[in-house]
Design a protein around this motif. Structure first.
Motif, PDB file in Angstrom:
ATOM      1  N   ARG A 105       1.584  -8.839 -16.725  1.00  0.00           N
ATOM      2  CA  ARG A 105       0.788  -9.258 -15.568  1.00  0.00           C
ATOM      3  C   ARG A 105      -0.448 -10.058 -15.996  1.00  0.00           C
ATOM      4  NH1 ARG A 105       0.933  -5.963 -10.499  1.00  0.00           N
ATOM      5  NH2 ARG A 105       2.887  -4.840 -10.573  1.00  0.00           N
TER       6      ARG A 105
ATOM      7  N   TYR B 223       6.740 -11.730 -14.313  1.00  0.00           N
ATOM      8  CA  TYR B 223       6.311 -11.046 -15.537  1.00  0.00           C
ATOM      9  C   TYR B 223       5.898  -9.589 -15.365  1.00  0.00           C
ATOM     10  CZ  TYR B 223       6.516 -15.756 -17.370  1.00  0.00           C
ATOM     11  OH  TYR B 223       6.955 -16.986 -17.730  1.00  0.00           O
TER      12      TYR B 223
ATOM     13  N   SER C  94     -13.028 -20.535  -9.524  1.00  0.00           N
ATOM     14  CA  SER C  94     -11.950 -21.507  -9.519  1.00  0.00           C
ATOM     15  C   SER C  94     -11.898 -22.273 -10.853  1.00  0.00           C
ATOM     16  CB  SER C  94     -12.172 -22.433  -8.320  1.00  0.00           C
ATOM     17  OG  SER C  94     -11.448 -23.606  -8.459  1.00  0.00           O
TER      18      SER C  94
ATOM     19  N   TYR D 110      -0.888 -11.887 -18.722  1.00  0.00           N
ATOM     20  CA  TYR D 110      -0.391 -13.211 -19.109  1.00  0.00           C
ATOM     21  C   TYR D 110      -0.121 -14.043 -17.852  1.00  0.00           C
ATOM     22  CZ  TYR D 110       3.158 -16.650 -20.508  1.00  0.00           C
ATOM     23  OH  TYR D 110       3.871 -17.801 -20.693  1.00  0.00           O
ATOM     24  N   ALA D 111       0.579 -13.416 -16.895  1.00  0.00           N
ATOM     25  CA  ALA D 111       1.032 -14.120 -15.699  1.00  0.00           C
ATOM     26  C   ALA D 111      -0.156 -14.634 -14.876  1.00  0.00           C
ATOM     27  CB  ALA D 111       1.891 -13.186 -14.854  1.00  0.00           C
ATOM     28  N   ILE D 112      -1.142 -13.770 -14.675  1.00  0.00           N
ATOM     29  CA  ILE D 112      -2.274 -14.161 -13.827  1.00  0.00           C
ATOM     30  C   ILE D 112      -3.126 -15.209 -14.539  1.00  0.00           C
ATOM     31  CG2 ILE D 112      -4.380 -13.311 -12.698  1.00  0.00           C
ATOM     32  CD1 ILE D 112      -2.806 -10.671 -12.235  1.00  0.00           C
TER      33      ILE D 112
ATOM     34  N   GLY E  86       0.457 -18.422  -6.507  1.00  0.00           N
ATOM     35  CA  GLY E  86       0.596 -18.449  -7.968  1.00  0.00           C
ATOM     36  C   GLY E  86       0.679 -17.050  -8.557  1.00  0.00           C
ATOM     37  N   ARG E  87      -0.214 -16.162  -8.102  1.00  0.00           N
ATOM     38  CA  ARG E  87      -0.202 -14.785  -8.614  1.00  0.00           C
ATOM     39  C   ARG E  87       1.095 -14.070  -8.239  1.00  0.00           C
ATOM     40  NH1 ARG E  87      -5.403 -11.858  -9.481  1.00  0.00           N
ATOM     41  NH2 ARG E  87      -6.984 -13.463  -9.734  1.00  0.00           N
TER      42      ARG E  87
ATOM     43  N   ARG F  28      -1.964 -17.426 -16.501  1.00  0.00           N
ATOM     44  CA  ARG F  28      -1.209 -18.678 -16.445  1.00  0.00           C
ATOM     45  C   ARG F  28      -1.157 -19.268 -15.032  1.00  0.00           C
ATOM     46  NH1 ARG F  28       3.166 -20.063 -19.493  1.00  0.00           N
ATOM     47  NH2 ARG F  28       2.883 -21.910 -18.221  1.00  0.00           N
ATOM     48  N   TYR F  29      -1.191 -18.402 -13.990  1.00  0.00           N
ATOM     49  CA  TYR F  29      -0.914 -18.905 -12.642  1.00  0.00           C
ATOM     50  C   TYR F  29      -1.970 -18.569 -11.589  1.00  0.00           C
ATOM     51  CZ  TYR F  29       3.583 -19.929 -14.710  1.00  0.00           C
ATOM     52  OH  TYR F  29       4.567 -20.429 -15.523  1.00  0.00           O
ATOM     53  N   GLY F  30      -3.034 -17.866 -11.988  1.00  0.00           N
ATOM     54  CA  GLY F  30      -4.098 -17.562 -11.030  1.00  0.00           C
ATOM     55  C   GLY F  30      -4.973 -18.782 -10.777  1.00  0.00           C
ATOM     56  N   HIS F  31      -5.588 -18.853  -9.607  1.00  0.00           N
ATOM     57  CA  HIS F  31      -6.480 -19.967  -9.273  1.00  0.00           C
ATOM     58  C   HIS F  31      -7.885 -19.517  -8.907  1.00  0.00           C
ATOM     59  CE1 HIS F  31      -3.720 -23.541  -9.184  1.00  0.00           C
ATOM     60  NE2 HIS F  31      -2.856 -22.550  -9.298  1.00  0.00           N
ATOM     61  N   ILE F  32      -8.089 -18.207  -8.739  1.00  0.00           N
ATOM     62  CA  ILE F  32      -9.423 -17.671  -8.436  1.00  0.00           C
ATOM     63  C   ILE F  32      -9.578 -16.409  -9.286  1.00  0.00           C
ATOM     64  CG2 ILE F  32     -10.931 -16.690  -6.671  1.00  0.00           C
ATOM     65  CD1 ILE F  32      -9.324 -18.218  -4.561  1.00  0.00           C
ATOM     66  N   ILE F  33     -10.450 -16.459 -10.287  1.00  0.00           N
ATOM     67  CA  ILE F  33     -10.589 -15.306 -11.202  1.00  0.00           C
ATOM     68  C   ILE F  33     -12.067 -15.051 -11.480  1.00  0.00           C
ATOM     69  CG2 ILE F  33      -9.970 -14.380 -13.477  1.00  0.00           C
ATOM     70  CD1 ILE F  33      -7.434 -16.017 -13.423  1.00  0.00           C
TER      71      ILE F  33
ATOM     72  N   ASP G 190      -3.871 -19.583  -5.285  1.00  0.00           N
ATOM     73  CA  ASP G 190      -4.081 -18.344  -6.029  1.00  0.00           C
ATOM     74  C   ASP G 190      -3.089 -17.264  -5.604  1.00  0.00           C
ATOM     75  OD1 ASP G 190      -5.774 -16.839  -7.952  1.00  0.00           O
ATOM     76  OD2 ASP G 190      -6.205 -15.608  -6.198  1.00  0.00           O
TER      77      ASP G 190
ATOM     78  N   ALA H  75       3.772 -15.236 -10.397  1.00  0.00           N
ATOM     79  CA  ALA H  75       3.528 -14.774 -11.769  1.00  0.00           C
ATOM     80  C   ALA H  75       3.924 -13.311 -11.940  1.00  0.00           C
ATOM     81  CB  ALA H  75       2.050 -14.966 -12.110  1.00  0.00           C
ATOM     82  N   ILE H  76       3.518 -12.475 -10.992  1.00  0.00           N
ATOM     83  CA  ILE H  76       3.796 -11.037 -11.127  1.00  0.00           C
ATOM     84  C   ILE H  76       5.288 -10.772 -10.951  1.00  0.00           C
ATOM     85  CG2 ILE H  76       3.332  -8.753 -10.137  1.00  0.00           C
ATOM     86  CD1 ILE H  76       0.483  -9.825  -9.541  1.00  0.00           C
TER      87      ILE H  76
ATOM     88  N   THR I 195      -7.198 -23.499  -2.336  1.00  0.00           N
ATOM     89  CA  THR I 195      -7.322 -22.726  -3.578  1.00  0.00           C
ATOM     90  C   THR I 195      -6.889 -21.283  -3.364  1.00  0.00           C
ATOM     91  OG1 THR I 195      -9.175 -24.121  -4.149  1.00  0.00           O
ATOM     92  CG2 THR I 195      -8.875 -22.167  -5.476  1.00  0.00           C
TER      93      THR I 195
END
Lengths: 367, 367
Positions: free
Chosen positions: B270, A277, B337, B272-274, A269-270, B276-281, A266, A273-274, A262
């Protein structure tokens, strides 16, 4: 060859992947040489420096290796152009600051470069992709042997090649590899590894050599000692240690992949993404994002196709490259904005990271 | 109505947009009331508390407004369920911690809620979307008037309604609006505004009331004084100040849009991006990201359609909501997650931000 040809073409080592290319970006060998009976650059007056230039430059330009080379007195290059050569690892930051009598001659593939009147009269280097220290040494050794037949080197039977700084005395050789170590950084083992490497007499440095920060999880490992050992022995010892670091990095990646997926999902993916975008990205952040994208390729999140693009972006998002791209001087804010724009544009068709293409890791596990 | 009906349905105010809905999320009016001749909750023994509950609860349940309501003694609810009510702004954090005799009764639309045995015998509140303080007051005033005909309130001719804490004495009313102020935060004017609002006797608090942090650029503005003024006067004064804050926020957004568009492009891109693509928030980061997404809707980067989805996500990514979604207790890492997973899923078909749909800002400019 004109400067714009250099600009248009990334170096050969950047476009190809060498042995252990997932972890070792490049291998570099540099030799320091001086002419007999003339002051070393730090002591030389302008007249001496011009004399050195006049003797060395034609000798280098006449080498078959330098057929079609780019050759320039640094006083003829603008600050931005000199900075371009620094960002390509072709000349040193110190050389870029040097005045009259300094020159750089580099071959078309940007794999060979000879600096004149840097810290020593001659600083010649070769760069190859991947873990290729012996090949890189062989390439620069041939150049050195040819030059030695026409130039009268300062050589002492007891000490070997004489150099401006005693830390280069003997072989005058600094061999180094640029390693990409996101696994060891993410798993917080990097300091342990650096300390261990330091203890056995090797140096670990950042992206642009001595005194620079380790950006983008990139580390240069090189020999500290130049005296009392043959070149082959130094290289063999360095390569052995680098192979151990590679193994540690592979283990760290495997562990992350198997136990902390994970976190990898993360980070990767981040970063994707950054890069896709973001609109304001500093050099430091860009290098970290590109580093995670490269790790993503290694771990099978992205296709292997984009590895060369990433390695080229590592260079193209540097400040001087951006200003040449824009064809004007840019302030820091403008650079951060253009940097983000270029990366968005280059990566716009990159498919999103897929955590299911995990064959890569299985291969690693079964090794 | 069962608890699961509450869970399945967000509150009415969350799904609709009220006056000035771009900046004012919701308006809330709360009245504090106590019964005559029986100890206030902080002093009451369990027997008193049960007596209060037995008098108040049926009176509230009999209101036509509470037809089909959810009514529960808090001792019958698990910690997670109580936390759900807190996250929906239906009961207070203090109420969630209360023991025997505490209860909450709320209507189907979750726009009305009466707490029994919180700091006072009765704490009743109404919530409406947007800047609707007068409507919210009217709604709760009707409930209060009906209850007053059956319950014997502690009322003093000089001081008005008597309350456990003197800061509520008089009207017993706290009116507040939840404001979304990314423009003032991004342009670093928020502290100036908060200080000015404090100076004229109003309070500014975070997302979950007194002592909580301002997350997601959300701020609650409310009256401090309850004594010596009519309810209408308090509300008119509060509304006037809120209209001024709205104007400041609109100006700040316009200035950012016209002069610092790259910063907005970056923050919104950013976020939007996180998402869409983040996995740990974390909760905090999620609220900040959703805040920028909401600002993106206001400024025309995204379609108006997703405003309600964003407002619902503000609630659904809270810890208790996640645990109900997962149907089990989750550790912090598991929540971070799952939170990222839910947001990725909900926003997966959201088109990327487009900086060209800037009609919105032109409209604002011409106002």
């Amino acid at each position: 060859m004109q400067f714009k040809t250099i600009l248009k073409n990334p170096a050969e080592w950047m476009l190809s992947s060498g042995p252990h290319g997932e972890i070792v970006i490049s291998s570099r060998v540099r030799l320091a040489r001086n002419l007999r009976d003339i002051s070393f650059p730090g002591w030389a007056v302008e007249e001496d420096r011009m004399e050195i230039l006049n003797r060395v430059k034609p000798a280098v330009e006449n080498l078959t290796e330098m057929n079609g080379a780019f050759s320039s007195d640094l006083s003829n290059l603008t600050a931005v152009k000199k900075q371009i050569l620094v960002e390509r690892h072709l000349i040193s930051r110190e050389q870029a600051a040097k005045a009259a009598g300094s020159a750089a001659i580099m071959n078309r593939k940007q794999t060979l470069c000879v600096m004149v009147n840097e810290e020593d009269h001659l600083r010649m280097q070769s760069i190859k992709a991947g873990l290729s220290l012996s090949d890189a040494y062989k390439m620069i050794d041939e150049v050195d042997t040819k030059l030695e037949s026409t130039l009268d080197y300062a050589f002492d039977n007891q000490y070997g090649y004489l150099t401006a700084c005693p830390t280069n005395l003997g072989t005058g050789m600094r061999a180094s590899a640029m390693l990409h170590l996101p696994g060891l950084v993410l798993s917080e083992q990097i300091n342990k590894v650096i300390n261990a490497v330091n203890k056995i007499g090797l140096a670990v440095r950042g992206l642009y050599g001595e005194g620079t920060e380790a950006l983008g999880n990139l580390f240069q490992v090189s020999n500290q000692h130049t005296l009392g050992e043959q070149e082959n022995e130094i290289i063999a010892r360095l390569e052995k240690v680098i192979r151990q670091i590679i193994e540690h990095e592979e283990n760290a990646r495997e562990k992350l992949y198997n136990e902390k997926q994970t976190i990898l999902d993360d980070k990767i993916g981040r970063s994707y993404a950054i890069l896709r975008y973001g609109h304001i990205i500093s050099t430091k952040e860009a290098l970290d994002l590109l580093s995670m994208l490269r790790a993503g390729v290694d771990l099978g999140y992205f296709s292997e196709d984009i590895r060369a693009l990433i390695d080229v972006l590592f260079m193209e998002i540097q400040p001087a490259h951006l200003q040449v791209f824009a064809d004007r001087k840019l302030g820091a804010e403008e650079r951060d904005s253009l940097r983000a724009e270029i990366m968005r544009d280059r990566l716009k068709s990159l498919p999103e990271p897929s955590k299911f293409s995990s064959n890569k890791s299985n291969e690693q596990s079964s090794e």
